[in-house]
Design an enzyme around this catalytic site. Sequence first.
Site, short mmCIF file in Angstrom:
data_model
loop_
_atom_site.label_atom_id
_atom_site.label_comp_id
_atom_site.label_asym_id
_atom_site.label_seq_id
_atom_site.Cartn_x
_atom_site.Cartn_y
_atom_site.Cartn_z
N ASP A 1 -4.67 6.98 9.91
CA ASP A 1 -4.42 5.63 10.39
C ASP A 1 -3.05 5.47 11.04
OD1 ASP A 1 -2.67 5.61 8.22
OD2 ASP A 1 -3.80 4.14 7.06
N SER B 1 0.81 -1.22 0.00
CA SER B 1 0.00 0.00 0.00
C SER B 1 0.84 1.27 0.00
CB SER B 1 -0.94 0.01 1.21
OG SER B 1 -0.22 -0.15 2.42
N GLY C 1 -2.04 -4.35 1.07
CA GLY C 1 -2.18 -5.57 1.85
C GLY C 1 -1.22 -6.68 1.48
#
Length: 226
Positions: free
Chosen positions: A196, A42, A79
């Site tokens: 995040d 990612s 991922g």
Amino acid sequence: MDGMRGVAYGAVRGLSKALVATVFVAGTAAAETLEIVALGDSLTAGYGLPEGDGFVPQLQAWLDAQGIDARVVNAGVSGDTTAGGRARLDWALSDDTDAVIVALGGNDLLRGLPPEVSRENLDAILTEVSVARGLPAMLVGLEAPGNYGPEFKAAFDSIYADLSTQYDAILQASFLSPLVAELNMAEARNRFMQADGIHPNRDGVGVVVRALGPKVAELAARARGE
């Protein structure tokens, strides 16, 4: 073909793209545009960012600004682990690929996978890239957090330096380390990370690209046999 002259340059690379060819346009030699494949997760794919703000588009803009004739192919899959990158390597690369950036390992860390598994997969990727295909490589790592314990951290962190030496790959020890080069962790997180706390924002990617750009330029030079 009297009167036509050209200068050929580049290095033979087995059955892959054999050389950086010289082509003739109205009697003028022009070098081919290099293809650099960025194999990653990612962080490479540009997770959470608008199109154009991710790592590959910003790296492409940096190379263009430097006058480096190279096209960066985004082979980042969010991922993906080192095993995932290894499994899709054959279709990520093509006969037109001139160099490879390998930026994998973050999801291995998030899953707490054994460092020896990550090492084995990255070793296999670099064997295919550098030995089987004869392509120059750049290896971009990450640092393991301390919560897995000192033995895990030492085993994981050593992977990238060891493999870069073994395969003569250009090394960037940590994708994210440029973000804390001049700021502490808390300041860097507030300024350069998405909510995040894992992925850099647009400005953070810009910092990373400015730090990695010269090494990618070196990778391009190796691909041209310079």
